[in-house]
Design a protein around this motif. Sequence first.
Motif, PDB file in Angstrom:
ATOM      1  N   ASP A 142       0.827  -1.199   0.000  1.00 43.84           N
ATOM      2  CA  ASP A 142       0.000   0.000   0.000  1.00 43.84           C
ATOM      3  C   ASP A 142       0.863   1.252   0.000  1.00 43.84           C
ATOM      4  OD1 ASP A 142       0.515   0.693   2.911  1.00 43.84           O
ATOM      5  OD2 ASP A 142      -0.413  -1.280   3.133  1.00 43.84           O
TER       6      ASP A 142
ATOM      7  N   ASP B 271       0.849   4.089   1.752  1.00 39.88           N
ATOM      8  CA  ASP B 271       1.351   4.657   3.001  1.00 39.88           C
ATOM      9  C   ASP B 271       2.667   4.023   3.425  1.00 39.88           C
ATOM     10  OD1 ASP B 271      -0.712   6.386   3.167  1.00 39.88           O
ATOM     11  OD2 ASP B 271      -1.855   5.255   4.665  1.00 39.88           O
ATOM     12  N   ILE B 272       2.725   2.690   3.432  1.00 35.73           N
ATOM     13  CA  ILE B 272       3.942   2.023   3.884  1.00 35.73           C
ATOM     14  C   ILE B 272       5.054   2.205   2.865  1.00 35.73           C
ATOM     15  CG2 ILE B 272       3.299  -0.232   2.931  1.00 35.73           C
ATOM     16  CD1 ILE B 272       5.251   0.422   6.190  1.00 35.73           C
TER      17      ILE B 272
ATOM     18  N   TRP C 179       6.424   5.702   3.303  1.00 36.42           N
ATOM     19  CA  TRP C 179       7.167   5.859   4.554  1.00 36.42           C
ATOM     20  C   TRP C 179       8.533   5.194   4.448  1.00 36.42           C
ATOM     21  CZ3 TRP C 179       9.508   2.820   8.185  1.00 36.42           C
ATOM     22  CH2 TRP C 179       9.861   3.459   9.383  1.00 36.42           C
TER      23      TRP C 179
ATOM     24  N   ASP D 117       1.601   4.346  16.080  1.00 35.36           N
ATOM     25  CA  ASP D 117       0.217   4.153  15.647  1.00 35.36           C
ATOM     26  C   ASP D 117       0.077   4.612  14.206  1.00 35.36           C
ATOM     27  OD1 ASP D 117       0.133   6.973  15.782  1.00 35.36           O
ATOM     28  OD2 ASP D 117      -0.673   6.922  17.806  1.00 35.36           O
ATOM     29  N   GLY D 118      -1.087   4.410  13.633  1.00 30.48           N
ATOM     30  CA  GLY D 118      -1.328   4.783  12.254  1.00 30.48           C
ATOM     31  C   GLY D 118      -1.141   3.609  11.306  1.00 30.48           C
ATOM     32  N   GLU D 119      -1.248   3.881  10.023  1.00 27.40           N
ATOM     33  CA  GLU D 119      -1.206   2.848   9.003  1.00 27.40           C
ATOM     34  C   GLU D 119       0.146   2.143   8.927  1.00 27.40           C
ATOM     35  OE1 GLU D 119      -2.458   0.252   6.134  1.00 27.40           O
ATOM     36  OE2 GLU D 119      -3.624   1.585   7.435  1.00 27.40           O
ATOM     37  N   VAL D 120       1.222   2.906   9.075  1.00 26.91           N
ATOM     38  CA  VAL D 120       2.552   2.297   9.029  1.00 26.91           C
ATOM     39  C   VAL D 120       2.734   1.351  10.217  1.00 26.91           C
ATOM     40  CG1 VAL D 120       5.028   2.764   9.168  1.00 26.91           C
ATOM     41  CG2 VAL D 120       3.571   4.189   7.712  1.00 26.91           C
TER      42      VAL D 120
ATOM     43  N   ARG E 245       0.391  -0.203  11.810  1.00 32.92           N
ATOM     44  CA  ARG E 245      -0.463  -1.368  11.571  1.00 32.92           C
ATOM     45  C   ARG E 245       0.214  -2.360  10.629  1.00 32.92           C
ATOM     46  NH1 ARG E 245      -3.069  -3.638   7.911  1.00 32.92           N
ATOM     47  NH2 ARG E 245      -2.600  -2.010   6.386  1.00 32.92           N
ATOM     48  N   ARG E 246       0.851  -1.830   9.578  1.00 32.52           N
ATOM     49  CA  ARG E 246       1.502  -2.717   8.605  1.00 32.52           C
ATOM     50  C   ARG E 246       2.679  -3.456   9.246  1.00 32.52           C
ATOM     51  NH1 ARG E 246       2.726  -6.168   6.117  1.00 32.52           N
ATOM     52  NH2 ARG E 246       3.248  -6.400   3.912  1.00 32.52           N
TER      53      ARG E 246
END
Length: 440
Positions: free
Chosen positions: A2, A4-5, A8, A388-391, A393-394
């Motif tokens: 994805d 976001d990751i 980052w 926290d956040g999408e990163v 979570r991944r």
Amino acid sequence: MDVDITGWLRANLVRLRTLDPDAGYDELEPLRAIVGDARVVAIGESTHRVHEFYQLRHLVTRFLADELGFTGFAMESGFPEGWAVHDWVLGGDGDLDRLLHTGITYHMGKCAEMRDQLTWMREHNRTHDRKIRFYGMDLPDSSASALPGVTAALAFLDEADPDYAAAARTNLLPLFDYLPADRTGLAWAAPAIQAYLALDAAHRHELTARISELTERLRALRVPYSTVDATGADIALQCAVTARYADAFLANIAAAPGRTYRGANVRDAAMADNVEWILGREERVVVGAANGHLQRWPYRVPPIINEEQVMLGQHLARSLGDGMVVIATTYDGGRVFSHRALPEGPPGHTEVFYEDVAPFTEPGSLDVLLAGAGAPLALLDLRAVPGDGEVARRFAEIDSTRQGPYKQLVNPLAAFDAVVHVDKITPWHTFIGAPDRAGG
């Protein structure tokens, strides 16, 4: 992967141009903040005998010695055998190619990369007041016997306590006569361990008792022994302690078939004990070993190893806390050195070959995550991953790293502080012969 990751990772990866130790290490400046005041920097390899991982370890060791004052380098190799290499890098006599065969165990010295690192260490020590010393930290004899630890201790006792040394040479050394005489095969340790397992219980128990007697005598008499040679007495005792660990390691294997209780990882406990002993001599130490040994996380590789093993990194984390930094390695694919049994060959002799390995496909692995960022060679500070956040979570979905063809279960954010990703790995530059039949 994805967006976001991917974004980052691309923003946070430190892209490296080369791992060539002679090219300088300006690109490693981010390591200064990662290392901080740590006394131990552990540099892992996700598979052995890889050119790029040897180069990385050499490069980072240079940086840590020149820039951050590290004075010790310890590796996954026999503790007693390593003293000949220790003396050589400090300017002592000896043939380096022979030391690469005999002073570094598990055959991990038989490559041009290790030769280059030791040559650099010797030259560094010739021109610098602050020396960098070499240590083995592992069980002796490639974990196949306690003999090198015993003989190292007896060499000291020949001078410090000749009557006892003579008795031990009569009563203890013959107990090792079971060891196969042929050590020329690349896998000679396998028949050596099999020969131990074939011993009757009385023989094995006598080995244990006499090695323990040797060790405790060195401990009990270290005050008078120190008047002969204080440093030699300390080294002899630790060689004997490591011999006792090796004996316990083998005894644990022998007991396994009838065991009704959880096994213990004696080898990693021994390595941790030796690193802590080395820290009594050195303020800051580089430690090189497999990722699995260095991780602050139990080791499990189903279906091969299903029971969690306590690792070197867990032991050191308990004693050092934030005083240890672990840098892991990952890779996507490439070519590796390997060897296999000769169908009609003598025990312990193998055929060397090179094998292409495809990119890893486990979606929950750190290797696949980093490969998706498209950086052929890069460093990532794992402590920079947000909470926290999408990163976050991944990264929480990552449960493994690659170990050869297997998925090694691990939480990388708990196990490691940083990681170096190599897109394509290549075999070490061996000097043990062409890829056909290789001797030891």
